[in-house]
Design an enzyme around this catalytic site. Structure first.
Site, PDB file in Angstrom:
ATOM      1  N   CYS A   1     -28.277 -12.048 -12.537  1.00  0.00           N
ATOM      2  CA  CYS A   1     -28.999 -13.072 -11.775  1.00  0.00           C
ATOM      3  C   CYS A   1     -29.567 -12.573 -10.443  1.00  0.00           C
ATOM      4  O   CYS A   1     -30.249 -13.324  -9.749  1.00  0.00           O
ATOM      5  CB  CYS A   1     -28.080 -14.273 -11.515  1.00  0.00           C
ATOM      6  SG  CYS A   1     -26.855 -13.990 -10.199  1.00  0.00           S
TER       7      CYS A   1
ATOM      8  N   CYS B   1     -20.021 -11.206  -9.395  1.00  0.00           N
ATOM      9  CA  CYS B   1     -21.206 -11.708  -8.721  1.00  0.00           C
ATOM     10  C   CYS B   1     -20.840 -12.957  -7.941  1.00  0.00           C
ATOM     11  O   CYS B   1     -20.223 -13.879  -8.480  1.00  0.00           O
ATOM     12  CB  CYS B   1     -22.313 -12.023  -9.743  1.00  0.00           C
ATOM     13  SG  CYS B   1     -23.774 -12.789  -8.990  1.00  0.00           S
TER      14      CYS B   1
ATOM     15  N   HIS C   1      -4.049  -9.822  -4.580  1.00  0.00           N
ATOM     16  CA  HIS C   1      -5.313  -9.585  -3.896  1.00  0.00           C
ATOM     17  C   HIS C   1      -6.415  -9.138  -4.850  1.00  0.00           C
ATOM     18  O   HIS C   1      -7.414  -8.562  -4.415  1.00  0.00           O
ATOM     19  CB  HIS C   1      -5.119  -8.564  -2.764  1.00  0.00           C
ATOM     20  CG  HIS C   1      -4.199  -9.056  -1.692  1.00  0.00           C
ATOM     21  ND1 HIS C   1      -3.521  -8.223  -0.819  1.00  0.00           N
ATOM     22  CD2 HIS C   1      -3.825 -10.312  -1.336  1.00  0.00           C
ATOM     23  CE1 HIS C   1      -2.777  -8.940   0.007  1.00  0.00           C
ATOM     24  NE2 HIS C   1      -2.941 -10.207  -0.290  1.00  0.00           N
TER      25      HIS C   1
ATOM     26  N   ALA D   1       0.802  -1.218   0.000  1.00  0.00           N
ATOM     27  CA  ALA D   1       0.000   0.000   0.000  1.00  0.00           C
ATOM     28  C   ALA D   1       0.838   1.274   0.000  1.00  0.00           C
ATOM     29  O   ALA D   1       0.425   2.305  -0.546  1.00  0.00           O
ATOM     30  CB  ALA D   1      -0.934  -0.005   1.210  1.00  0.00           C
TER      31      ALA D   1
END
Length: 241
Positions: free
Chosen positions: A147, A119, A111, A12
């Site tokens: 969906c 989904c 990551h 980070a």
């Protein structure tokens, strides 16, 4: 004989100059708001609609998709353009290495990516900016348009396993590189952090660039505490010369 392989492992701290806050540093997101960790924990995210709503609000407020590459990202891409074999292994999900010019196939995102959503029911994958546009239009917890399933960022949340194929590629890079730069990472999150140790054990020169101490400093050939935005371009520039 080909040129030696350079591995650049980024955390980070590489993206803070681009306006993306880190998580575990002294001013990190988890220290400022310990409850925020729930927003990226799979079990809480899936079970609690309010956690999902807060998570979407956090994403919209952080504005990570508007972030631009900084000098560190550009230096890594510049080294690759100079003809040096470079592989990026990153804990970051911001996609800034690719925006800086690194070929996507040379960037291993341990990551996942925050630039897409997936989904959890049908695995349909769509752009994050489309989901955030729906949030801005009033959908607090947008569902899958295919969906009706729960959408999540295409990132690895706490409680989820890393993609084994991506991790295997990262291990191969760590074990075969000549130099391993660990940049802007606390080197505390496993198994990602162990890559630094693997590289050192395999004979690579280990260079750690981080403001704080890490568990792997004792293994490093060089530890640099200078600001990443100036230190990394200087280190990589010496390799490209």
């Amino acid at each position: 004989m080909g040129k030696p392989l350079v591995a650049v492992f980024t955390g980070a701290g590489v993206s803070t100059d681009s306006g993306i806050p880190d998580y575990r540093g002294p001013k990190g997101l988890w220290r400022r708001d310990p409850g925020a960790e729930k927003l990226v924990t799979y079990e809480h995210y899936m079970a609690d609609p309010e956690v999902r709503r807060r998570s979407w609000r956090m994403r919209a407020e952080l504005g990570a998709l508007e972030a631009r590459p900084n000098e560190a990202h550009l230096a890594v891409a510049g080294l690759e353009r100079a003809g040096v074999p470079v592989r990026v292994i990153t804990q970051n999900v911001d996609g800034l290495h690719q925006l800086a010019g690194m070929p996507p196939r040379k960037v291993l995102e341990l990551h996942g990516t925050a630039r897409a959503v997936v989904c959890t029911a049908c695995t349909a994958r769509t752009p994050m900016d489309e989901a955030l546009a729906r949030v801005a239009a009033g959908e607090a917890d947008p569902a899958c348009t295919a969906c009706g399933g729960i959408l999540k960022p295409a990132t690895v949340m706490f409680g989820e396993r890393l993609d084994p194929e991506v991790l295997a590629q990262a291990v191969a890079v760590a074990k075969n590189c000549t130099v391993f730069f660990a940049v802007g990472s606390t080197l505390q999150v496993q198994p990602a952090a162990s890559l630094a140790g693997m590289a050192a054990e395999a004979g690579a020169r280990l260079v750690i660039v981080n403001a704080e101490e890490t568990p792997y400093d004792g293994l490093a050939d060089e530890v640099v505490r200078e600001p990443i935005g100036t230190a990394l371009p200087a280190l990589l520039g010496a390799l490209a010369a």
